[in-house]
Design an enzyme around this catalytic site. Sequence first.
Site, PDB file in Angstrom:
ATOM      1  N   THR A   2       0.835  -1.200   0.000  1.00 28.55           N
ATOM      2  CA  THR A   2       0.000   0.000   0.000  1.00 28.55           C
ATOM      3  C   THR A   2       0.872   1.254   0.000  1.00 28.55           C
ATOM      4  O   THR A   2       1.916   1.294   0.652  1.00 28.55           O
ATOM      5  CB  THR A   2      -0.930   0.004   1.220  1.00 28.55           C
ATOM      6  N   ASP A   3       0.419   2.270  -0.707  1.00 28.19           N
ATOM      7  CA  ASP A   3       1.191   3.500  -0.862  1.00 28.19           C
ATOM      8  C   ASP A   3       0.975   4.462   0.298  1.00 28.19           C
ATOM      9  O   ASP A   3       0.227   4.174   1.237  1.00 28.19           O
ATOM     10  CB  ASP A   3       0.819   4.181  -2.182  1.00 28.19           C
ATOM     11  N   LYS A   4       1.585   5.613   0.199  1.00 26.58           N
ATOM     12  CA  LYS A   4       1.529   6.645   1.225  1.00 26.58           C
ATOM     13  C   LYS A   4       0.082   7.011   1.565  1.00 26.58           C
ATOM     14  O   LYS A   4      -0.726   7.296   0.693  1.00 26.58           O
ATOM     15  CB  LYS A   4       2.271   7.900   0.741  1.00 26.58           C
TER      16      LYS A   4
END
Length: 433
Positions: free
Chosen positions: A151-153
């Site tokens: 998962t990204d920022k």
Amino acid sequence: MGIPILRAAAGALRRACGPWTPLLGQRLLGLSPMAGNAKVPTPVGARQEQDKKARCGWQGGARIWEETEPQTKKLKSCADGEPQRKLPKRKIVLLMAYSGKGYHGMQRNVGSSQFKTIEDDLVSALIQAGCIPESHGEDMRKMSFQRCARTDKGVSAAGQVVSLKVWLIDDILAKINSHLPSHIRILGLKRVTGGFNSKNRCDARTYFYMLPTFAFAHKDLAVQDETYRLSAETLRQVNRLLACYKGTHNFHNFTSQKGPREPSAQRYILDMFCEEPFERDGMEFAVIKVKGQSFMTHQIRKMVGLVVAIVKGYAPENVLQRSWGEAKVDVPKAPGLGLVLERVHFEKYNRRFGNDGLHEPLDWAREEAEVAAFKEQHIYPTIISTERQERSMAQWLSTLPVHDFSATAQAAASPGAKVPSPQEGSEGDRDSE
């Protein structure tokens, strides 16, 4: 006269002591007096000691030797600085839930302390709880660590799954959670096969995207603030457009730096729909759910962004079909705040190993209540409060008029338009946002 006296004395001795059998021949052959009953050969270095024990019976000597051998090994282990009893090291999976606000994604960047990730806190907790040695935190390959989705920022998760090898200590979940912040929880643990890899074994991933419903308000026909309420007609339009994504399509326009002819740009979407709206703190929200085999960077946010642009009247509906072609289409990317990894699926693994009598199916049905409680306590409130404070959706909506979808189509259709090459800008797959 002496001989009869000696014979009489010998007879009296035999009557007093019983019959006598000479053993000299056996000793000359190198055999023990009880060689027929011996099961363990006499060690050469202990011949004198065994001869002493033989007088009291060989069985007692064998019992003492068998007991002292493990003691010798145990002392050797202690001398090497190792514990006398090693805990079992087993391959497991952990069910994780976390709020991604304030983190630069899930995946750890070893050696970089500038950007904090979810795995930084997880590895630290595993070491402090005594599940892994400190050296495994520096090289995560030593514990065979793998996550289902990177998962990204700012992206949260209610059902992330990681696989790794740990020492199965007592009260393992409680001890790990005691070293984690409240917005990161380990909700479940299950044993898996020794070669299990959470990323490769995962057949599908389900995300949801939570957004205020005024994102669907038509730019010319409805109010553009929190007082807007989603109508049944608009909800049907949203679901009709979302259903167009189902199946296999070329999503090169929904990620960055990927050519249209790259095989990895083809992605299979199993389902995508918008649920009924609900109200929180005076603002109406809706949840879009999407299930697919895997997703590329920013793919889901761009899928949502394009549908929002169409519903609001900034883009024509046929832009969806054009976005799957080889021509470059400028697809707007919705904010990352509302994106959440809801669950990961292991259907093929469950069919093969879930009912083999040795392993549990990876369905997490017993943890559903805890997952729902975590979303209510940490994920939904974070999305709502951040939207109110930062107005990320409202600010993003104000950029939609900048996108000229018709101009993009004309440029793509004009002579000499450049089509990206199959190898142009490949950045590799990411099974997450």
